[in-house]
Design a protein around this motif. Structure first.
Motif, short mmCIF file in Angstrom:
data_model
loop_
_atom_site.label_atom_id
_atom_site.label_comp_id
_atom_site.label_asym_id
_atom_site.label_seq_id
_atom_site.Cartn_x
_atom_site.Cartn_y
_atom_site.Cartn_z
N SER A 21 12.76 26.37 35.67
CA SER A 21 11.40 25.78 35.73
C SER A 21 10.40 26.15 36.73
O SER A 21 9.09 26.11 36.75
CB SER A 21 11.72 24.10 35.48
OG SER A 21 12.05 23.57 36.65
N ILE A 22 11.02 26.37 37.98
CA ILE A 22 10.07 27.00 38.97
C ILE A 22 9.96 28.52 38.91
O ILE A 22 11.00 29.09 38.65
CB ILE A 22 10.98 26.56 40.32
CG1 ILE A 22 10.17 27.24 41.59
CG2 ILE A 22 12.20 27.20 40.45
CD1 ILE A 22 10.63 26.88 43.03
N TRP B 91 13.49 23.73 45.87
CA TRP B 91 14.10 23.62 44.66
C TRP B 91 15.59 23.75 44.62
O TRP B 91 16.23 24.93 45.39
CB TRP B 91 13.42 24.87 43.67
CG TRP B 91 14.15 24.90 42.28
CD1 TRP B 91 13.98 24.41 41.03
CD2 TRP B 91 15.10 26.06 41.98
NE1 TRP B 91 14.71 24.53 40.32
CE2 TRP B 91 15.43 25.84 40.32
CE3 TRP B 91 15.36 27.24 42.78
CZ2 TRP B 91 16.10 26.67 40.00
CZ3 TRP B 91 16.12 28.10 41.89
CH2 TRP B 91 16.58 27.75 40.52
N SER B 92 16.29 23.06 43.87
CA SER B 92 17.70 23.00 44.00
C SER B 92 18.28 23.87 42.65
O SER B 92 17.88 23.57 41.65
CB SER B 92 18.40 21.79 43.95
OG SER B 92 18.06 21.12 45.11
N TYR B 93 19.13 24.75 42.91
CA TYR B 93 19.71 25.79 41.78
C TYR B 93 20.19 24.77 40.79
O TYR B 93 21.31 24.06 41.05
CB TYR B 93 20.42 26.77 42.34
CG TYR B 93 21.05 27.54 40.98
CD1 TYR B 93 20.19 28.50 40.45
CD2 TYR B 93 22.35 27.78 40.69
CE1 TYR B 93 20.69 29.28 39.42
CE2 TYR B 93 22.86 28.42 39.79
CZ TYR B 93 22.11 29.44 39.16
OH TYR B 93 22.56 30.04 37.91
N ASP B 94 20.08 24.92 39.46
CA ASP B 94 20.41 24.30 38.21
C ASP B 94 21.45 25.24 37.70
O ASP B 94 21.07 26.30 36.97
CB ASP B 94 19.58 23.69 37.51
CG ASP B 94 20.24 22.56 36.24
OD1 ASP B 94 21.57 22.91 36.19
OD2 ASP B 94 19.48 22.05 35.64
#
Length: 511
Positions: A303-304, A347-350
């Motif tokens: 999303s980022i 942002w945290s990696y998903d």
């Protein structure tokens, strides 16, 4: 410090269209026709732009901007992510070993080097005609041509085996229905080219605008890799000694510095493909474009938006098997792959961004152009000093000099070649001197150190033994049961090219 030295040149049978560039792409007119007396009348700047054109094909998507690094997918390090609409089907077929001779990925890998080879032959045939270039400069230019021809052919012969050897500028009167040359003969020509390049090129360039050109160390380093591929270990060590004796190269203190656009062409770099952002002369997917594609192709489909205006493609989903192969404490892991919990700009990696839970992180570039897609300035490494050290360790071990290969190291600057690389990665020294154990450790170290860097893993897998059993065992261990020998040790010569020139037959075994 970054200097872009790449030019473009299109070689036709009777005429050549040249658009040259120096530094920040000083473009000559695209419609300039190179006549038969170009070298006699051309200015030093025009001649140099023609020399620079030899490098351009390395930048293209047919080589290091796409196809060379997708060989790491073929080598089983991951899969094509984001396959919507058939994206990457040709790479998926190659990696599943279901490709046929009409595979477009194999076709691009076959066709990619030939324009570059043509340009090197153009320079070698004509450069001595120029009255405005000094003898020293002519020698340098010929050295660059020999180096690049050797590199283009080295990639070709490892991928396709027997390939046509062409070492002169072709004209309309030449028979273009060339036949394939025995790979043994091609390898000898490659050795000659790198040897000639090493004798002609400087160790370093005095002018900073020449940063990025081939050097003596790059020629010796790739010569060592040719000898290692041929299992000529004593000669491998002689070539590596020649690199060491230059006193130019060392390991970067931090592994991640090798993949920072602020530290390009540094002390660990023997040769890298130069990229530059914000060059607006070409569209995003233009094969002549100067920007790198690696960031947007590899960055997570998330999303980022950490890419250009088109976002990220998430095209290289890394297999858990590869990620789990890192030893505990290996500092290279967080640099090379995205894992759950990794944070970037808040942002945290998903893991759901990827079909495998991981993506390639190594070519993440914060300085990517924001107004244009496919526009990373980050260079792509072709040969690093860490690779040279690991080649040295392998050759020493194969010659029974295992204690030298694994001599203890206290830092990245001293000790045996294997442990210098490991210590830089935050890992303990290897202490075994058993040749069989050490062989597997060195092979593992090459896999983790050079991951995703232009096909090293693929070329290693198919060279480790003569019958392909090592590669077959690995692929079976990760469920790639379609891999067979000798068929999948080589790629197919494209059927379109065979239809145009039947002298390219027979195709490689199994195709």
């Amino acid at each position: 410090m970054k200097r872009t030295i790449i030019s473009t040149i299109s070689v036709v049978v009777l005429s050549t269209v040249l658009s040259g560039c120096m530094d920040k792409l000083e473009i000559l007119p695209n419609d300039q026709i190179i006549t038969e007396n170009f070298f006699e009348e051309g200015s030093p700047e025009e001649i140099e732009s023609g020399v620079n054109s030899m490098y351009q094909r390395l930048q293209s998507s047919y080589m290091y901007n796409l196809r060379m690094w997708t060989l790491d997918i073929v080598a089983g390090e991951g899969r094509v992510g984001n396959e919507a609409g058939g994206n990457g089907l040709e790479t998926t077929q190659l990696s599943n070993f279901t490709a046929t001779s009409d595979n477009s990925g194999a076709k691009e890998l076959w066709r990619g080097p030939w324009a570059g080879i043509s340009r090197t032959n153009w320079i070698l045939t004509n450069i001595d005609k120029s009255p405005k270039i000094s003898d020293a400069k002519k020698t340098q230019y010929k050295g660059e041509a020999h180096f690049l021809r050797g590199l283009y052919y080295f990639n070709l012969v490892r991928l396709f085996g027997d390939v046509p050897w062409i070492d002169k500028q072709q004209t309309a009167s030449d028979d273009l229905q060339v036949s394939r040359t025995s790979k043994d003969i091609v390898y000898q020509h490659i050795i000659d080219d790198f040897s000639d390049a090493a004798s002609m090129l400087p160790a370093v360039y005095e002018n900073t605008t020449d940063i990025g050109r081939a050097t003596k160390g790059a020629a010796f380093g790739l010569l060592a890799k040719v000898y290692l591929t041929l299992k000529r270990y004593n000669e491998t060590l002689v070539a590596i000694d020649s690199v060491m004796n230059l006193g130019v190269y060392s390991l970067n203190r931090k592994y991640e510095w090798n993949f920072s656009d602020l530290r390009e062409n540094g002390p660990e770099s023997l040769f890298e493909v130069q990229y530059e952002k914000d060059v607006t002369a070409y569209s995003e997917f233009d094969i002549l474009g100067q920007g790198g594609w690696h960031h947007e192709y590899m960055a997570p489909l998330a999303s980022i938006n950490i890419g250009g205006p088109w976002g990220n493609f998430g095209w290289f989903a890394v297999y858990p098997e590869f990620v789990e192969s890192y030893e505990p404490g290996d500092l290279r892991k967080s640099v090379s792959v995205w894992c759950e919990g990794d944070v970037y700009q808040g942002w945290s990696y998903d893991p759901t961004c990827s079909q495998t839970g991981h993506n390639v992180k190594k070519f993440l570039c914060e300085n990517i152009g924001v107004d244009r897609a496919m526009d990373s300035p980050l260079n792509f490494p072709v040969l690093r000093f860490a690779d040279v050290l690991l080649m040295q360790a392998e050759a020493l071990n194969e010659l029974g000099r295992s204690s030298e290969a694994a001599a203890l190291a206290s830092s990245e600057n001293d000790g045996g070649p294997l442990n210098r690389v490991r210590v830089r990665a935050g890992l303990p020294n290897v202490t075994t001197t058993d040749q069989v154990e050490l062989r597997e450790i060195i092979r593992h170290e090459r896999r983790m150190e050079l991951a995703f860097e232009g096909g090293h893993r693929w070329f290693d897998l198919v060279r480790y033994d003569n019958d392909g059993e090592y590669a077959k065992t690995f692929f079976q261990s990760i469920g790639k049961t379609n891999f067979t020998t000798p068929k999948h040790l080589l790629l197919p010569v494209p059927i379109d090219d065979i239809d145009a020139n039947p002298n390219l037959l027979p195709n490689n075994p199994g195709y």
